[in-house]
Design a protein around this motif. Sequence first.
Motif, PDB file in Angstrom:
ATOM      1  N   LEU A  95       9.712  40.479 -13.124  1.00  0.00           N
ATOM      2  CA  LEU A  95      10.136  41.575 -14.005  1.00  0.00           C
ATOM      3  C   LEU A  95       9.913  41.237 -15.469  1.00  0.00           C
ATOM      4  CD1 LEU A  95      13.368  42.775 -12.166  1.00  0.00           C
ATOM      5  CD2 LEU A  95      11.079  43.809 -12.136  1.00  0.00           C
ATOM      6  N   TRP A 133       0.283  47.073 -11.803  1.00  0.00           N
ATOM      7  CA  TRP A 133       1.221  46.262 -11.012  1.00  0.00           C
ATOM      8  C   TRP A 133       2.330  47.142 -10.433  1.00  0.00           C
ATOM      9  CZ3 TRP A 133       0.206  41.606  -9.307  1.00  0.00           C
ATOM     10  CH2 TRP A 133      -0.762  40.848  -9.968  1.00  0.00           C
ATOM     11  N   GLU A 134       2.837  48.084 -11.211  1.00  0.00           N
ATOM     12  CA  GLU A 134       3.905  48.962 -10.722  1.00  0.00           C
ATOM     13  C   GLU A 134       3.427  49.835  -9.562  1.00  0.00           C
ATOM     14  OE1 GLU A 134       6.266  49.254 -14.972  1.00  0.00           O
ATOM     15  OE2 GLU A 134       4.841  50.835 -14.439  1.00  0.00           O
ATOM     16  N   ARG A 135       2.219  50.303  -9.632  1.00  0.00           N
ATOM     17  CA  ARG A 135       1.682  51.184  -8.583  1.00  0.00           C
ATOM     18  C   ARG A 135       1.272  50.436  -7.325  1.00  0.00           C
ATOM     19  NH1 ARG A 135      -1.993  55.139 -12.330  1.00  0.00           N
ATOM     20  NH2 ARG A 135      -0.257  56.345 -13.155  1.00  0.00           N
ATOM     21  N   HIS A 136       0.727  49.244  -7.486  1.00  0.00           N
ATOM     22  CA  HIS A 136       0.140  48.535  -6.353  1.00  0.00           C
ATOM     23  C   HIS A 136       1.012  47.448  -5.744  1.00  0.00           C
ATOM     24  CE1 HIS A 136      -3.369  50.428  -8.238  1.00  0.00           C
ATOM     25  NE2 HIS A 136      -3.794  50.522  -6.988  1.00  0.00           N
ATOM     26  N   THR A 137       2.040  47.031  -6.456  1.00  0.00           N
ATOM     27  CA  THR A 137       2.889  45.949  -5.935  1.00  0.00           C
ATOM     28  C   THR A 137       4.379  46.250  -6.133  1.00  0.00           C
ATOM     29  OG1 THR A 137       2.806  44.683  -7.992  1.00  0.00           O
ATOM     30  CG2 THR A 137       1.088  44.219  -6.355  1.00  0.00           C
ATOM     31  N   PRO A 138       4.847  47.425  -5.748  1.00  0.00           N
ATOM     32  CA  PRO A 138       6.266  47.729  -5.957  1.00  0.00           C
ATOM     33  C   PRO A 138       7.194  46.752  -5.230  1.00  0.00           C
ATOM     34  CG  PRO A 138       5.279  49.342  -4.487  1.00  0.00           C
ATOM     35  CD  PRO A 138       4.157  48.504  -5.042  1.00  0.00           C
ATOM     36  N   HIS A 139       6.713  46.131  -4.151  1.00  0.00           N
ATOM     37  CA  HIS A 139       7.526  45.164  -3.409  1.00  0.00           C
ATOM     38  C   HIS A 139       7.847  43.921  -4.239  1.00  0.00           C
ATOM     39  CE1 HIS A 139       3.306  44.077  -2.788  1.00  0.00           C
ATOM     40  NE2 HIS A 139       3.722  42.840  -2.575  1.00  0.00           N
ATOM     41  N   LEU A 175       8.533  44.104  -7.595  1.00  0.00           N
ATOM     42  CA  LEU A 175       9.300  44.503  -8.776  1.00  0.00           C
ATOM     43  C   LEU A 175      10.798  44.553  -8.505  1.00  0.00           C
ATOM     44  CD1 LEU A 175       6.859  47.262 -10.026  1.00  0.00           C
ATOM     45  CD2 LEU A 175       6.984  44.875 -10.734  1.00  0.00           C
ATOM     46  N   VAL A 176      11.321  43.431  -8.064  1.00  0.00           N
ATOM     47  CA  VAL A 176      12.752  43.304  -7.793  1.00  0.00           C
ATOM     48  C   VAL A 176      13.254  41.989  -8.396  1.00  0.00           C
ATOM     49  CG1 VAL A 176      12.711  44.704  -5.691  1.00  0.00           C
ATOM     50  CG2 VAL A 176      12.310  42.264  -5.530  1.00  0.00           C
TER      51      VAL A 176
END
Length: 122
Positions: free
Chosen positions: A77, A94-100, A102-103
């Motif tokens: 993050l 990164w937000e569109r392709h790797t949401p997993h 973004l925690v």
Amino acid sequence: MRYIRIIAMPPGEAPERIRAAWIGIVLPLAETKGPQPGIWITQGVLGKDRGLLARVKRLLGILSVEQPSVAYAVEVLSAIESLRLHSPTAAVWWERHTPHLLVPGRRFCFSTVCCEEVSTRA
């Protein structure tokens, strides 16, 4: 706090233009139990090792060969927010392709060959 500057394009599954956007960014190192840089077993960011074919291979006992790498760990993050200031387009990728990823608690590992330690964020 310790920091790294990305000085060369990191290896990985993201498109070249997205990986190149990291160059020049200074990132704070994540808090880790061991030293930094450390030896990490990493996975690709696009989840190719989590797909149906990867699951079938694991069920059949066909394991992928993972190579440990010497790398610096940074919080995902925080890294994405730093990237957003440098390249908003890359941050959106990164937000569109790797949401997993973004925690809270997830980490990127940047190979030591593409980083240098710096004393301050500036």
